[in-house]
Scaffold this active site. Sequence first.
Site, PDB file in Angstrom:
ATOM      1  N   SER A   1      56.465  60.561 118.090  1.00 49.93           N
ATOM      2  CA  SER A   1      56.658  62.121 118.305  1.00 49.93           C
ATOM      3  C   SER A   1      57.945  62.521 118.384  1.00 49.93           C
ATOM      4  O   SER A   1      58.656  62.277 117.578  1.00 49.93           O
ATOM      5  CB  SER A   1      55.405  62.641 119.530  1.00 49.93           C
ATOM      6  OG  SER A   1      55.345  64.032 119.384  1.00 49.93           O
TER       7      SER A   1
ATOM      8  N   HIS B   1      47.548  62.937 115.876  1.00 45.84           N
ATOM      9  CA  HIS B   1      48.842  62.571 116.685  1.00 45.84           C
ATOM     10  C   HIS B   1      48.758  61.354 117.448  1.00 45.84           C
ATOM     11  O   HIS B   1      49.630  60.709 117.620  1.00 45.84           O
ATOM     12  CB  HIS B   1      49.198  63.971 117.272  1.00 45.84           C
ATOM     13  CG  HIS B   1      50.529  63.901 117.560  1.00 45.84           C
ATOM     14  ND1 HIS B   1      51.593  63.586 116.801  1.00 45.84           N
ATOM     15  CD2 HIS B   1      51.398  64.001 118.848  1.00 45.84           C
ATOM     16  CE1 HIS B   1      52.831  63.481 117.406  1.00 45.84           C
ATOM     17  NE2 HIS B   1      52.759  63.577 118.716  1.00 45.84           N
TER      18      HIS B   1
ATOM     19  N   ASP C   1      47.271  63.605 111.567  1.00 46.51           N
ATOM     20  CA  ASP C   1      48.274  64.057 112.338  1.00 46.51           C
ATOM     21  C   ASP C   1      48.544  65.723 111.877  1.00 46.51           C
ATOM     22  O   ASP C   1      48.976  65.958 110.712  1.00 46.51           O
ATOM     23  CB  ASP C   1      49.735  63.501 112.492  1.00 46.51           C
ATOM     24  CG  ASP C   1      50.469  63.944 113.730  1.00 46.51           C
ATOM     25  OD1 ASP C   1      50.307  64.947 114.058  1.00 46.51           O
ATOM     26  OD2 ASP C   1      51.228  62.992 113.798  1.00 46.51           O
TER      27      ASP C   1
END
Length: 327
Positions: free
Chosen positions: A128, A301, A272
Site C-alpha cells: 500500500s 487490497h 484491488d
Amino acid sequence: MDYEIFELGDYTLQSGTVLNNAFLAYKTYGTLNAEKNNVILYPTALGDTHRSNEWLIGEGMALDPNKYFIIVPNLLGNGLSSSPSNTEIPPDKNSFPLITIYDNVRIQHHLMTYKLGIKKIALVTGWSLGAMQAFEWGAAYPNLVQRIAPFNGTAKTWPHTYAFFEGVKAPLEADDTSTSLRAVGRIYAGWGLSHAFYRNGCYKELGYHSLDEFITGFWEQNFLTLDPNNLLAMFRTGQRADISDNPLYKGDFNKALHSIKAQACIMPGATDLYFTHDDSMYEVDHMPNACLHPIDSIWGHFAGRGIHQPDISFINDALNNLLSIKQ
C-alpha cells in the site's frame, strides 16, 4: 519501547514548511554485515506500525533476519514517527503540515546513509503506502537500490484513488470523534476487499459470523484504535503520492518510471480496488527492468495485509525469487 528514534531536528519539508523537532521511529531485525550490503528496507503503510509488518519477517522466510538486516521505518503521521498526536502544533491539529511520500523517503535516506552508513540496498518492499515508498526509493535513489518489490501499491495515486481519499477525509474534516472514525471504517469496508470476498462470505475465515459483525468488529474497530488527526495526516500523504512530484522529475511521471534502474517485481492485487492491475500495467510498461506479477486473490487490497495464507506464500515466494537475482 521496541523501536529506535532517529532525531532530525527542525526539518524542512518538501512544501517548505519546517517540521519542528522531527523524528523517525524505526525498528531493525537481524545484523548488518561487514560489507553493509545485506540491507532490506520495508516501510510501513497507512495506519500501520513496524509491528504490522512482522508477518513477512522471520526465519526461513524471504525476509530472514538470519541473512538480512531489515529496517522498518514508520510512516510519518502514524503516531510513532512525527505525527499530530506527538508534535507541538497549534490547537487545531488539522494544521499539521503536509508530509509527502518524498519527505518520508528523504528522511529514511538520512537514516540509511548518515546514521547507518549504508551505500547499497538489496531490496525495498512494502504494501500500500509502503509500496509507494518502494517506488519512490527506486526513482529518487536509482543508484542505491538494487531491487524493489511493491505489492498492492502504485507509483502515484491515480484519479480514482484520489477520489476515494476525498471520501475518507470528509468525516475527519467535519469532526474528530469516534463517530467520524466509525464512518471511515464503514467507507473502507466497501473498498478494502473485493465483491467476490463478500459474496463468498470470506469474512467467516476471520472469525466473523455475519457481514454486520465484520463491518463493526473488523472495520470500525480497526479505525477506532487510531488518532483521527494522525489518520487525516496520512490520508493527505497518500492522496498526494507521485514519484514525479518533486524537483528531480518536475511532474514528468514517465521519466520518473523510466529512471528506476532496480530489478522490479510489481505485485498488484488482481481484485484491488485502490491500486488496480491496469494502473500497474501502465507503470511496468514504462520501467526498464520490471515484471508484472499479479496476486491472483479475491482478498482485494488486503491480499497484501498478511491475513490470508495463500497470499502470504505468493508474496514470500516472489520476494525469494527476486532476491535470488544476482546484481
